[in-house]
Design an enzyme around this catalytic site. Structure first.
Site, PDB file in Angstrom:
ATOM      1  N   GLU A 139      -7.822  -4.644   5.122  1.00  0.00           N
ATOM      2  CA  GLU A 139      -7.732  -4.409   3.680  1.00  0.00           C
ATOM      3  C   GLU A 139      -6.600  -5.226   3.050  1.00  0.00           C
ATOM      4  O   GLU A 139      -6.703  -5.671   1.917  1.00  0.00           O
ATOM      5  CB  GLU A 139      -7.509  -2.909   3.424  1.00  0.00           C
ATOM      6  CG  GLU A 139      -8.734  -2.074   3.754  1.00  0.00           C
ATOM      7  CD  GLU A 139      -8.409  -0.632   4.136  1.00  0.00           C
ATOM      8  OE1 GLU A 139      -7.824  -0.423   5.218  1.00  0.00           O
ATOM      9  OE2 GLU A 139      -8.750   0.280   3.366  1.00  0.00           O
TER      10      GLU A 139
ATOM     11  N   ARG B  38      -2.690  -2.021  -3.497  1.00  0.00           N
ATOM     12  CA  ARG B  38      -3.895  -1.219  -3.334  1.00  0.00           C
ATOM     13  C   ARG B  38      -3.843  -0.070  -4.334  1.00  0.00           C
ATOM     14  O   ARG B  38      -2.859   0.669  -4.389  1.00  0.00           O
ATOM     15  CB  ARG B  38      -3.944  -0.653  -1.925  1.00  0.00           C
ATOM     16  CG  ARG B  38      -5.150   0.208  -1.729  1.00  0.00           C
ATOM     17  CD  ARG B  38      -5.177   0.778  -0.347  1.00  0.00           C
ATOM     18  NE  ARG B  38      -6.386   1.573  -0.200  1.00  0.00           N
ATOM     19  CZ  ARG B  38      -6.512   2.546   0.684  1.00  0.00           C
ATOM     20  NH1 ARG B  38      -5.527   2.831   1.496  1.00  0.00           N
ATOM     21  NH2 ARG B  38      -7.622   3.227   0.758  1.00  0.00           N
TER      22      ARG B  38
ATOM     23  N   ARG C  83      -9.600  16.375   5.094  1.00  0.00           N
ATOM     24  CA  ARG C  83     -10.459  16.580   3.919  1.00  0.00           C
ATOM     25  C   ARG C  83     -11.831  17.084   4.366  1.00  0.00           C
ATOM     26  O   ARG C  83     -12.344  16.669   5.390  1.00  0.00           O
ATOM     27  CB  ARG C  83     -10.614  15.274   3.139  1.00  0.00           C
ATOM     28  CG  ARG C  83      -9.395  14.918   2.318  1.00  0.00           C
ATOM     29  CD  ARG C  83      -9.526  13.561   1.666  1.00  0.00           C
ATOM     30  NE  ARG C  83      -8.690  12.561   2.324  1.00  0.00           N
ATOM     31  CZ  ARG C  83      -8.823  11.245   2.188  1.00  0.00           C
ATOM     32  NH1 ARG C  83      -9.761  10.758   1.409  1.00  0.00           N
ATOM     33  NH2 ARG C  83      -8.016  10.410   2.823  1.00  0.00           N
TER      34      ARG C  83
ATOM     35  N   HIS D  17     -12.797   3.127  -0.305  1.00  0.00           N
ATOM     36  CA  HIS D  17     -12.684   2.200   0.839  1.00  0.00           C
ATOM     37  C   HIS D  17     -13.338   0.847   0.522  1.00  0.00           C
ATOM     38  O   HIS D  17     -13.748   0.114   1.417  1.00  0.00           O
ATOM     39  CB  HIS D  17     -13.322   2.785   2.128  1.00  0.00           C
ATOM     40  CG  HIS D  17     -12.586   3.971   2.671  1.00  0.00           C
ATOM     41  ND1 HIS D  17     -13.212   5.144   3.028  1.00  0.00           N
ATOM     42  CD2 HIS D  17     -11.276   4.151   2.918  1.00  0.00           C
ATOM     43  CE1 HIS D  17     -12.314   6.010   3.465  1.00  0.00           C
ATOM     44  NE2 HIS D  17     -11.126   5.437   3.415  1.00  0.00           N
TER      45      HIS D  17
ATOM     46  N   ASN E  64       0.880  -1.162   0.000  1.00  0.00           N
ATOM     47  CA  ASN E  64       0.000   0.000   0.000  1.00  0.00           C
ATOM     48  C   ASN E  64       0.925   1.221   0.000  1.00  0.00           C
ATOM     49  O   ASN E  64       1.471   1.588   1.031  1.00  0.00           O
ATOM     50  CB  ASN E  64      -0.891  -0.042   1.253  1.00  0.00           C
ATOM     51  CG  ASN E  64      -1.896   1.090   1.282  1.00  0.00           C
ATOM     52  OD1 ASN E  64      -1.866   1.998   0.439  1.00  0.00           O
ATOM     53  ND2 ASN E  64      -2.777   1.050   2.248  1.00  0.00           N
TER      54      ASN E  64
END
Ligand code: ADP
Length: 394
Positions: free
Chosen positions: A381, A95, A243, A183, A9
């Site tokens: 993940e 990813r 964000r 996600h 990742n």
């Protein structure tokens, strides 16, 4: 031991990695995990065993040429090589944040696909360029080892098309200006885990709240995506660490008109200086906000909880009701107070919090009589990426 799968990742200044052994019939076994951080400034490499014990740690000189993703990967490969038996590597799973309209499933990538994925860099400027740099670096150092891209958008691609729409002219929609959702690897993992952890709601209507530094929520019915809070980019929906979350596009027109802000200035504002950091002026980190006496830190948390409640109502409406609410990721898994506030606000949806179970992290955190159950399910993940990689390569 059998062949290994490396999961990468890659972010702007760090590469997280995990290594899985594929020999066990039923499950992938974690062998190592670690991180190369400070890429571009002061790189540091840490590898741990599955229990979290540091087994290797090194740093190298700052400011030297080559302190980039490629150099970081070279370091990882040099360390990893002697740890693998002669079975070697089955493949590397990556990813990739954005797969656009074209990529609705994980796939083995080649140079042409890699170049094509560059198209989505403007849609995920914080992640996509670094994800792709990680793939290029891995492909260069591990010639002949298949590289697999797993997309955060893929899980959302088969939902009802109406959830993908913006109310804009059709030619823009056809060009790809649509709502995607992110996600997805986390949601796919959690949806899969439901069958084991909470079988009574696995076939029902659930909302998963992935609350980390990046945060979004996803409506899932019978294991399949229905809608999510994130849209065209990973800016929409909930406020995040830095964000903004949902914002009236009229604000952007105002900033251009009245503040003379250009694209780069607006991008920096919305991605890096907004969210929890923007409201609090203190930090993007939930733990620091909770520890702060600054009233604006409390306001940032209040706003976060408020928006989760609002989105929960909206997502429940897309499914005509709610059977389960699931918390995951850094805040969702660890911040009991945030979970408690969200659950109390969701009493109208039938959620009745079990305070003691919540303090102990569940997994079930609603009372036995709660009409809608609430759960904590830690996401994974990396395991999801390893599963896709194994499925494609074996
Ligand atoms: P990322 O999106 O970068 O993967 P994580 O899922 O690791 O982020 O989540 C990071 C967030 O989780 C941070 O805001 C951090 O403060 C928060 N967090 C982690 N542990 C706790 C805790 N014990 N209490 C409150 N917040 C926590």
């Amino acid at each position: 031991m059998g062949k290994s799968i490396v999961v990468l990742n890659a972010g702007s200044s760090s590469i997280k990695f995990e290594v899985f052994d594929t020999s066990a019939e039923a499950a992938l076994t974690r062998r190592f995990e670690g991180l190369i951080e400070g890429i571009g400034t002061a790189p540091r490499f840490v590898a741990k065993d599955p229990q979290g014990q540091v087994i290797h740690e090194t740093s190298w000189a700052t400011g030297q040429p080559g302190t980039n993703h490629a150099a970081a990967l070279e370091h990882l490969v040099a360390w990893l090589d002697p740890q693998l038996d002669e079975a070697g590597l089955l493949g590397v799973g990556h990813r990739v944040v954005h797969g656009g309209l074209a990529y609705s499933e994980a796939l083995v990538i080649d140079e042409a696909i890699l170049n094509d994925l560059e198209r989505f860099v403007p849609l995920a400027p914080l992640h996509q360029p670094h994800n792709l740099a990680g793939i290029r670096a891995a492909a260069a150092f591990l010639r002949g080892v298949p590289q697999v891209a797993c997309f955060d958008t893929a899980f959302h691609r088969r939902r009802p098309p109406i959830a993908d729409r913006f109310a804009i002219p059709d030619e823009l929609h056809s060009e790809g200006v649509q709502r995607y959702g992110f996600h997805g690897l986390s949601y796919e993992y959690v949806a899969g885990a439901l069958a084991e952890v909470a079988p009574e709601i696995a076939g029902g209507r659930v909302v998963v709240a992935h609350l980390g530094n990046g945060a979004s929520m996803c409506a899932i019915r019978d294991g399949r995506a229905v809608d999510s809070t994130m849209g065209f980019t990973a800016l929409d929906g909930l406020p995040m660490g830095t964000r903004c979350g949902a914002i009236d596009p009229g604000v952007l027109l105002y900033l251009m008109q009245e503040h003379g802000m250009d694209r780069a200035a607006i991008e920096a504002l919305l991605y890096k200086r907004s969210g929890l950091l923007g409201i609090s002026g203190v930090s993007n980190d939930m733990r620091e906000l909770q520890a702060s006496a600054e009233p604006r830190a409390a306001l940032a948390i209040d706003y976060f909880v408020y928006r989760i409640g609002r989105e929960l109502g909206a997502l429940a409406a897309t499914m005509g009701g709610l059977d389960g609410l699931i918390f995951t990721a850094g805040i969702g898994e660890n911040a009991a107070e945030i979970r408690a506030r969200v659950c109390r606000d969701a009493a109208w949806l039938g959620v009745e919090l079990d305070e003691a179970a919540n303090r102990e992290r569940g997994p079930r955190i609603s009372t036995a009589v709660s009409r809608t159950s609430a759960w904590v399910i830690p996401t994974d993940e990396e395991l999801q990426i390893a599963r896709h990689t194994l499925a494609l390569l074996s």
